[in-house]
Motif scaffolding. Sequence first.
Motif, PDB file in Angstrom:
ATOM      1  N   ARG A 154       0.816  -1.211   0.000  1.00  0.00           N
ATOM      2  CA  ARG A 154       0.000   0.000   0.000  1.00  0.00           C
ATOM      3  C   ARG A 154       0.850   1.262   0.000  1.00  0.00           C
ATOM      4  N   ASN A 155       2.038   1.179   0.576  1.00  0.00           N
ATOM      5  CA  ASN A 155       2.941   2.337   0.515  1.00  0.00           C
ATOM      6  C   ASN A 155       3.329   2.640  -0.925  1.00  0.00           C
ATOM      7  N   HIS A 156       3.485   1.586  -1.723  1.00  0.00           N
ATOM      8  CA  HIS A 156       3.827   1.786  -3.131  1.00  0.00           C
ATOM      9  C   HIS A 156       2.690   2.470  -3.871  1.00  0.00           C
ATOM     10  N   ILE A 157       1.452   2.083  -3.565  1.00  0.00           N
ATOM     11  CA  ILE A 157       0.303   2.736  -4.196  1.00  0.00           C
ATOM     12  C   ILE A 157       0.279   4.217  -3.824  1.00  0.00           C
ATOM     13  N   ALA A 158       0.625   4.518  -2.564  1.00  0.00           N
ATOM     14  CA  ALA A 158       0.659   5.913  -2.112  1.00  0.00           C
ATOM     15  C   ALA A 158       1.739   6.707  -2.835  1.00  0.00           C
ATOM     16  N   GLU A 159       2.759   6.020  -3.341  1.00  0.00           N
ATOM     17  CA  GLU A 159       3.772   6.690  -4.148  1.00  0.00           C
ATOM     18  C   GLU A 159       3.285   6.899  -5.584  1.00  0.00           C
ATOM     19  N   LEU A 160       2.441   5.989  -6.050  1.00  0.00           N
ATOM     20  CA  LEU A 160       1.913   6.095  -7.411  1.00  0.00           C
ATOM     21  C   LEU A 160       0.849   7.172  -7.533  1.00  0.00           C
ATOM     22  N   VAL A 161       0.077   7.372  -6.454  1.00  0.00           N
ATOM     23  CA  VAL A 161      -1.066   8.284  -6.479  1.00  0.00           C
ATOM     24  C   VAL A 161      -0.862   9.373  -5.434  1.00  0.00           C
TER      25      VAL A 161
ATOM     26  N   GLY B 177       0.488 -16.404  -9.186  1.00  0.00           N
ATOM     27  CA  GLY B 177       0.057 -17.524 -10.015  1.00  0.00           C
ATOM     28  C   GLY B 177      -1.313 -17.388 -10.640  1.00  0.00           C
ATOM     29  N   TYR B 178      -1.940 -16.222 -10.497  1.00  0.00           N
ATOM     30  CA  TYR B 178      -3.250 -15.998 -11.101  1.00  0.00           C
ATOM     31  C   TYR B 178      -3.101 -15.355 -12.478  1.00  0.00           C
ATOM     32  N   THR B 179      -4.086 -15.560 -13.328  1.00  0.00           N
ATOM     33  CA  THR B 179      -4.166 -14.864 -14.607  1.00  0.00           C
ATOM     34  C   THR B 179      -5.180 -13.735 -14.441  1.00  0.00           C
ATOM     35  N   VAL B 180      -4.677 -12.509 -14.490  1.00  0.00           N
ATOM     36  CA  VAL B 180      -5.506 -11.358 -14.130  1.00  0.00           C
ATOM     37  C   VAL B 180      -5.637 -10.404 -15.310  1.00  0.00           C
ATOM     38  N   LYS B 181      -6.847  -9.948 -15.553  1.00  0.00           N
ATOM     39  CA  LYS B 181      -7.107  -8.912 -16.550  1.00  0.00           C
ATOM     40  C   LYS B 181      -7.679  -7.681 -15.841  1.00  0.00           C
ATOM     41  N   VAL B 182      -7.516  -6.517 -16.475  1.00  0.00           N
ATOM     42  CA  VAL B 182      -8.110  -5.279 -15.965  1.00  0.00           C
ATOM     43  C   VAL B 182      -9.134  -4.793 -16.980  1.00  0.00           C
ATOM     44  N   SER B 183     -10.345  -4.549 -16.514  1.00  0.00           N
ATOM     45  CA  SER B 183     -11.394  -4.010 -17.369  1.00  0.00           C
ATOM     46  C   SER B 183     -11.801  -2.645 -16.837  1.00  0.00           C
ATOM     47  N   ALA B 184     -11.487  -1.587 -17.587  1.00  0.00           N
ATOM     48  CA  ALA B 184     -11.805  -0.218 -17.173  1.00  0.00           C
ATOM     49  C   ALA B 184     -13.087   0.220 -17.877  1.00  0.00           C
TER      50      ALA B 184
ATOM     51  N   ILE C 286     -10.182  -7.682 -12.785  1.00  0.00           N
ATOM     52  CA  ILE C 286     -10.356  -6.518 -11.904  1.00  0.00           C
ATOM     53  C   ILE C 286     -11.138  -5.476 -12.692  1.00  0.00           C
ATOM     54  N   THR C 287     -12.300  -5.098 -12.199  1.00  0.00           N
ATOM     55  CA  THR C 287     -13.129  -4.082 -12.852  1.00  0.00           C
ATOM     56  C   THR C 287     -12.913  -2.749 -12.163  1.00  0.00           C
ATOM     57  N   SER C 288     -12.616  -1.714 -12.938  1.00  0.00           N
ATOM     58  CA  SER C 288     -12.423  -0.377 -12.373  1.00  0.00           C
ATOM     59  C   SER C 288     -13.122   0.644 -13.257  1.00  0.00           C
TER      60      SER C 288
ATOM     61  N   GLU D 290      -3.455  -1.896 -12.478  1.00  0.00           N
ATOM     62  CA  GLU D 290      -2.342  -2.528 -13.187  1.00  0.00           C
ATOM     63  C   GLU D 290      -1.258  -2.967 -12.206  1.00  0.00           C
ATOM     64  N   TYR D 291      -1.045  -2.175 -11.157  1.00  0.00           N
ATOM     65  CA  TYR D 291      -0.075  -2.579 -10.132  1.00  0.00           C
ATOM     66  C   TYR D 291      -0.564  -3.830  -9.407  1.00  0.00           C
ATOM     67  N   VAL D 292      -1.839  -3.821  -8.974  1.00  0.00           N
ATOM     68  CA  VAL D 292      -2.400  -4.972  -8.266  1.00  0.00           C
ATOM     69  C   VAL D 292      -2.355  -6.212  -9.161  1.00  0.00           C
ATOM     70  N   LYS D 293      -2.666  -6.026 -10.430  1.00  0.00           N
ATOM     71  CA  LYS D 293      -2.592  -7.132 -11.389  1.00  0.00           C
ATOM     72  C   LYS D 293      -1.195  -7.745 -11.421  1.00  0.00           C
ATOM     73  N   SER D 294      -0.183  -6.891 -11.442  1.00  0.00           N
ATOM     74  CA  SER D 294       1.198  -7.391 -11.516  1.00  0.00           C
ATOM     75  C   SER D 294       1.557  -8.212 -10.281  1.00  0.00           C
ATOM     76  N   VAL D 295       1.079  -7.779  -9.121  1.00  0.00           N
ATOM     77  CA  VAL D 295       1.363  -8.499  -7.875  1.00  0.00           C
ATOM     78  C   VAL D 295       0.636  -9.839  -7.848  1.00  0.00           C
ATOM     79  N   TRP D 296      -0.652  -9.814  -8.169  1.00  0.00           N
ATOM     80  CA  TRP D 296      -1.437 -11.054  -8.121  1.00  0.00           C
ATOM     81  C   TRP D 296      -1.006 -12.039  -9.200  1.00  0.00           C
ATOM     82  N   SER D 297      -0.460 -11.522 -10.293  1.00  0.00           N
ATOM     83  CA  SER D 297       0.077 -12.414 -11.322  1.00  0.00           C
ATOM     84  C   SER D 297       1.282 -13.177 -10.793  1.00  0.00           C
ATOM     85  N   GLU D 298       2.067 -12.509  -9.928  1.00  0.00           N
ATOM     86  CA  GLU D 298       3.217 -13.176  -9.304  1.00  0.00           C
ATOM     87  C   GLU D 298       2.778 -14.344  -8.424  1.00  0.00           C
TER      88      GLU D 298
END
Length: 319
Positions: A99-106, A185-192, A162-164, A175-183
Motif C-alpha cells: 500500500r505504501n507503493h500505491i501511495a507513491e503512485l497516487v 500464479g493468477y491470470t488477471v485482466k483489468v477491465s476499465a 479486476i473491474t475499475s 495494473e499494479y495490483v494485477k502485476s502483484v497477483w500475477s506473481e
Amino acid sequence: SQVKPNQVKIVFPSKMAKAEYELKDGEQEVALDQLVSYASMSASDKTQAITFDSNISLVNAGKSKEANMLTQHAYYFNTENELFADADVRLALSMAIDRNHIAELVSGVTASKGWVADGVYSDSSRKKTYREANSETLVSASADLEGAKSLLKGKKKGSFTITSRDSAVEKTIAEYVKSVWSELGYTVKVSALGLDNKGIGDETEFTNYYSLWRDNFTSAYIARDFDVIAIDYTSMGTYAFASLAPFATGFTGKAISLKDLTLDPDYDANIPHITGWQNDEFDSLIEKAFEEKDLGARSTILADAEKILMNEMPVMPLV
C-alpha cells in the motif's frame, strides 16, 4: 527556488464559457495532454519549461491544504466466485499488496490501516478519531509476498478480472495490483469501464434524460457482474457504524423503491452485502452496536466487528 506542480486546474464556469474562450494576442495555448505528459516525465526528462500566461489563475493558489475525505479506495471481492470463497485466499491477496507503493503512485493518499477511514470520529466528543482510539493496524502498509504465498499453498488458482472505472488513477492502481497477483500464479485482466453516452444530441433520444447517461461501471456493480471491483467508498457518516453496518445482514440498504415509494418486489431483509459475504458473529456485533446509544461504547463494539471484517477480507482497503 523552484516549485514542482502537482496539479493544474483550469475551471470554466460553464460549457458556454469554455466554448467561447479565446486566446489573446501573444498568448500560447498549452494542451492538457501535454501538461499530463510533462508532469509524468522523470526529472531528467524535464528539459523544456512550460510558461503560463500571468492571467491564468490557479484555484486556491497559495491556500492549499490537505483534509481527510472519509474515503477509501478499496476492492470488493465477489465471494460467490469459487476463487474468492475462501477467506484465506482473500487475506493472502491483501497481504501481497504494498500500500505504501500505491501511495507513491497516487498523490494525496495514505496507506489504509483498516476499513474505517481516517477522519471518522470515535465518539461524540470528537476529540479522537476512530483510528486514533483503535490504534491497531488491521492491514499492513507493506507487502508480505512470502506470507501470501504460504496462505495460498494448495488453493485453486485461475483467471479473473479486476473491474475499475476508466480513470488514470484507478487503472494505474489496478495494473499494479494485477502485476502483484500475477506473481502469485493468477491470470488477471483489468477491465476499465466508462460512460456510454451514444445518442447525446439526437433529438429523438434527448427527451429521455436517463438514456443519455449510461454508466457501464455502475451497471456492472449493481448486477454483481464482477470478480473483483474497485470502489471509491465514501463513509455515509462521521462515525464508524456507517462504514461497517452495510456488511451486516439486514443493514445492507435493500429497502424501499424511492421511485414508487413502496417496498421493492424483490425486498429481502436478509439479503447479504453485494460482495455476498455474511458472518453471524459480525452480524451480532452490528446489531449490538445499533442498540448501543453511547457512542464511545459503540466504537469499542465496532472495533471488534472491524477485526472480523479485515480477517475475512471481503473488502480490501488500499489507500
